[in-house]
Design a protein around this motif. Sequence first.
Motif, PDB file in Angstrom:
ATOM      1  N   LEU A   1       0.331  -1.523  -0.200  1.00  0.00           N
ATOM      2  CA  LEU A   1      -0.421  -0.085   0.147  1.00  0.00           C
ATOM      3  C   LEU A   1       1.037   1.221   0.328  1.00  0.00           C
ATOM      4  CD1 LEU A   1      -3.012   1.212   0.457  1.00  0.00           C
ATOM      5  CD2 LEU A   1      -2.186   0.962   2.713  1.00  0.00           C
ATOM      6  N   PHE A   2       0.554   2.413  -0.526  1.00  0.00           N
ATOM      7  CA  PHE A   2       1.235   3.392  -1.163  1.00  0.00           C
ATOM      8  C   PHE A   2       0.121   4.194  -0.614  1.00  0.00           C
ATOM      9  CE2 PHE A   2       3.264   1.142  -3.631  1.00  0.00           C
ATOM     10  CZ  PHE A   2       4.558   1.384  -3.766  1.00  0.00           C
ATOM     11  N   LEU A   3       0.925   4.943   0.927  1.00  0.00           N
ATOM     12  CA  LEU A   3       0.000   6.218   0.909  1.00  0.00           C
ATOM     13  C   LEU A   3       0.365   8.220   0.715  1.00  0.00           C
ATOM     14  CD1 LEU A   3       0.266   5.553   5.200  1.00  0.00           C
ATOM     15  CD2 LEU A   3      -1.399   5.209   3.762  1.00  0.00           C
ATOM     16  N   PRO A   4      -0.727   8.592   0.501  1.00  0.00           N
ATOM     17  CA  PRO A   4      -0.827   9.666  -0.184  1.00  0.00           C
ATOM     18  C   PRO A   4       1.117  10.358   0.993  1.00  0.00           C
ATOM     19  CG  PRO A   4      -2.035   9.963   0.686  1.00  0.00           C
ATOM     20  CD  PRO A   4      -1.796   8.590   0.871  1.00  0.00           C
ATOM     21  N   ASN A   5       1.609  11.515   0.553  1.00  0.00           N
ATOM     22  CA  ASN A   5       2.640  12.127   0.873  1.00  0.00           C
ATOM     23  C   ASN A   5       1.607  13.520   1.586  1.00  0.00           C
ATOM     24  OD1 ASN A   5       5.177  10.675  -0.260  1.00  0.00           O
ATOM     25  ND2 ASN A   5       4.698  12.968  -2.273  1.00  0.00           N
ATOM     26  N   VAL A   6       2.592  13.266   3.060  1.00  0.00           N
ATOM     27  CA  VAL A   6       2.231  13.934   4.162  1.00  0.00           C
ATOM     28  C   VAL A   6       2.394  15.690   3.571  1.00  0.00           C
ATOM     29  CG1 VAL A   6       2.270  14.793   6.440  1.00  0.00           C
ATOM     30  CG2 VAL A   6       3.204  12.419   6.174  1.00  0.00           C
ATOM     31  N   ASP A   7       1.644  16.351   3.310  1.00  0.00           N
ATOM     32  CA  ASP A   7       1.225  17.685   2.926  1.00  0.00           C
ATOM     33  C   ASP A   7       0.844  18.177   3.885  1.00  0.00           C
ATOM     34  OD1 ASP A   7      -0.104  19.901   2.658  1.00  0.00           O
ATOM     35  OD2 ASP A   7      -0.138  19.905   0.740  1.00  0.00           O
TER      36      ASP A   7
ATOM     37  N   MET B   1      -2.085  20.838   9.025  1.00  0.00           N
ATOM     38  CA  MET B   1      -2.583  22.175   9.797  1.00  0.00           C
ATOM     39  C   MET B   1      -4.378  22.003   9.800  1.00  0.00           C
ATOM     40  SD  MET B   1      -1.743  26.229   9.027  1.00  0.00           S
ATOM     41  CE  MET B   1      -2.718  25.795   7.096  1.00  0.00           C
ATOM     42  N   TRP B   2      -5.048  21.916   8.952  1.00  0.00           N
ATOM     43  CA  TRP B   2      -6.046  21.704   8.661  1.00  0.00           C
ATOM     44  C   TRP B   2      -7.452  20.671   9.291  1.00  0.00           C
ATOM     45  CZ3 TRP B   2      -8.177  27.291   7.760  1.00  0.00           C
ATOM     46  CH2 TRP B   2      -7.422  28.279   7.435  1.00  0.00           C
TER      47      TRP B   2
END
Length: 510
Positions: free
Chosen positions: A123-129, A134-135
């Motif tokens: 599984l590939f998770l989205p990169n942390v933004d 913050m939101w």
Amino acid sequence: MAFWDLIPTYALAFLAYQIGRNPSLFISSSKPQHKMVSPDSDLPMGKYPAKKHALKVKNYFQSRKSEKKAQSALLIAGGEIEPIKYCDQTKEFRQNRYFFYLTGVNIPGSAVFFDFENDKLTLFLPNVDSDDVMWSGPPLGPEEALEKFDVDEVLYARQLPPFLGKFESCHIYTTDLDNIHDPSVAELLVPSDPDLFYALDEARLTKDEYEIELLRRAAKITDNCHLSVMSALPIEKNEGHFHAEFTYHAIRQGSKHQGYDPICCSGPNCSTLHYVKNDENLENKQSVLIDAGAEWENYTADVTRCFPLSGKFTKEHREIYDTVLKMQTEVMNRIKPGVDWEKLHVLAHRVLIRSFLNLGIFKAGYSEEEIMDRKASLCFFPHGLGHLLGMDTHDVGGHANYEDPDPLLKFLRLRRPLEENMVVTNEPGVYFNPFLIKEFLMKYPKRKEVVNEEVMEKYMYVGGVRIEDDILVTADGFENLTGITSDPEEIEKIVSDGIKKGRSHFHVIN
């Protein structure tokens, strides 16, 4: 109107509903009765069986390919958050169903890779933004994801290109490139292979016990919602109120999404198969049709119930209701593995024809076979008997043929024999729709000839009746996942009790 003047309206409406609600969930006489229940007991144990599903897809795929196992793999990108054009908000997120089937993951921007050589699921998770954090708070990390989901490895999206570098000599299949944004990744993939879609659809065709439990939960939530709609007529003055009542109770039970937009219609509007307005008032109407299903973890119910607004069926409404109930019952009694769904569809038409001959809508001078050959029943029952059900309302693998020259079969979404662990809807209907009459009857003299139009006119105000249950095909028959009653006398009691209790305690303000 002053603020304080508004309070009695809301308070009375709420109390009228609470008192008008019937505490018992009425079940047809063939089933035990039980109270409106919490569906918590239907939660499946353990992780969503992603690895089991991936292996099932692999087996179907390799049965169509001559390649060796080491030569192929699978990569599917999940759904993404889509912006609303010219707006800073986004559309409601709906996960890619094929991706979810292989992961059980509802996280936008994820991807999954399955190596056919060693059966390893990554599984590939989205990169942390940082802005997202913050939101919206911190996202699920790899260690937490590995604990939560049935996968062998969890990485971040930025690690996908170097990860795929190890598979340059491999055929990496994917459904499409829609959410593949890195050209170096896209050039390694083989999109839209028909054998892959075959494998994915055949794998999803039959459900495992985990999926069945998700569907049971969705079904019980849906039962409670339909019961609530039937019970709350004192505060329902518009079709939109049915819609609001259903979704309110679904959300209260944890189902934040519906499998499809609810169909909430009254009177002649009940003749429109997929009615979408849901906003006309109920004045001078006799009949109601609600087609709605709650969703649980991307698996949906799909249930239709009809009831009389007054609490008592009119003569014509009851006659059509009994016709549809007979159609559904005769089909239900024949459901088991190996039975051809097309034959059950034709059976439903035959039951309709026999009933219409008894009611005088079809002229007595014509036989069942003559009317069947002329396809006159198509005017009153134009859709298919039912469809597969699962993550999609009209689930995959049905082999529909919308180009079929036979109009009786053209819109039948399931064109194959039943198999154990299929979940299907059994949903015959009868409609008195001016458009359908014009298109499927008046343009065909041989069909028109068998109809007594004077008698037919007496039923036009009913609009239509459809009764729909969700059916699990078992080893030796079926299990009806739908619990809300379809017995007309029990329905009358639910509606009447709600009306009496509401009216006896409060005068509800529109």
